[in-house]
Enzyme design. Sequence first.
Site, short mmCIF file in Angstrom:
data_model
loop_
_atom_site.label_atom_id
_atom_site.label_comp_id
_atom_site.label_asym_id
_atom_site.label_seq_id
_atom_site.Cartn_x
_atom_site.Cartn_y
_atom_site.Cartn_z
N ASP A 92 0.85 -1.18 0.00
CA ASP A 92 0.00 0.00 0.00
C ASP A 92 0.89 1.24 0.00
O ASP A 92 2.12 1.14 0.03
CB ASP A 92 -0.96 -0.02 1.18
CG ASP A 92 -0.25 -0.07 2.52
OD1 ASP A 92 0.96 0.19 2.56
OD2 ASP A 92 -0.91 -0.37 3.53
N ASP A 270 -7.75 -7.67 0.40
CA ASP A 270 -6.84 -7.89 1.52
C ASP A 270 -7.57 -7.49 2.79
O ASP A 270 -8.46 -6.64 2.76
CB ASP A 270 -5.56 -7.06 1.39
CG ASP A 270 -5.78 -5.63 1.87
OD1 ASP A 270 -5.40 -5.31 3.01
OD2 ASP A 270 -6.37 -4.82 1.12
#
Length: 381
Positions: A92, A270
């Site tokens: 991320d 996720d």
Amino acid sequence: MSRYTYRLIASDGMARRSELTTAHGLVKTPAFMPVGTQGTVKAMYTDQVRATGADVVLGNTYHLMLRPGAERVARLGGLHRFMNWPHTILTDSGGFQVMSLAQLRKLDETGVKFRSHLDGSEHVLTPERSIEIQGLLGADIQMQLDECIRLPASEDEVARAMRLSLAWAERSKAAFAAMGGPEKGQGLHGIVQGGDVKSLRIESARELAAMDFGGYSIGGLAVGEPQDVMLDMLETTLPELPETKPRYLMGVGTPEDIVESVARGVDMFDCVLPTRAGRHGLAYTRFGKINLKNARHADDPRPLDETSNCPAARDYSRAYLHHLVKAGEALSMMLLTWNNLAYYQSLMAGMREAISAGTFAGFREETLAGWARGDIAPHVP
């Protein structure tokens, strides 16, 4: 070097089965990505994670930049070698953790200045620095820096954050190209923001699609809004994104959320839920959730699921797992995390097979009904 490519294999309604190719292998979708925040999936060995069926794990830019440091990881051969995971890694941008964890943060159009939650040291995260860190880590799939705000929020605040994220998307894409990401077989995702405002979601998706990213992530959901709002935003957003690129719903979620999101066209997910739940005595199974803290399991010789391919689910009794949880043994965390990740991966595999067979609607109905029924045959000593 493999290119970052997406290939649609089959569809059933809006549900899609596909393959994502990265420099470190093939990712079969719908895919669930176990979260390895600090270079490890908590309570799991990497070979165990792989054996559950995972093709990709997630690493966190914010945590890894603070400890052990992106430059150090790069000197040691990159995150794949550092954590002994030779398969695909997604990172991320670090933006969400800056907003939620960092101290004394100050945000403007250039980026965000913050103090580490670990030691109070001062750092600056810009779109360019976020991409630099992800490049140093060697991530196969990288995210633009964005601003994610929690809901509920005013429409003006949602619009401001969304448009700032669009400006940061352009800068992230330029930095990714300058660092040679495409030549390394890496992919960069733009992140759709816009909160729970349909017009802003559409604007964000259209602007990002015009920038031609390697893939598209849907951010700013599962941050406090009800499930029906999340699904409504997906139904608004997904038709505006290219059908030839992967779609990743960030931070989601429960098995129910995942199945319903696949039904609407999402490819990748996720969430910390299966690993966090495993560390707190909660097992995910085809019967729904089983709370091993509950005394009803103390004399139950049955495994969590005798049909499972996962040894943690198949080879240990509920009574033993209950004992481990009550005793605070580390093995309980290891076994239940293993079970949970294996269940999530079996769920993804089942959806892939159903999409190819054209039976996804039935699979969805049967799976949801199984969770609703729960484990309807309690042990009778």
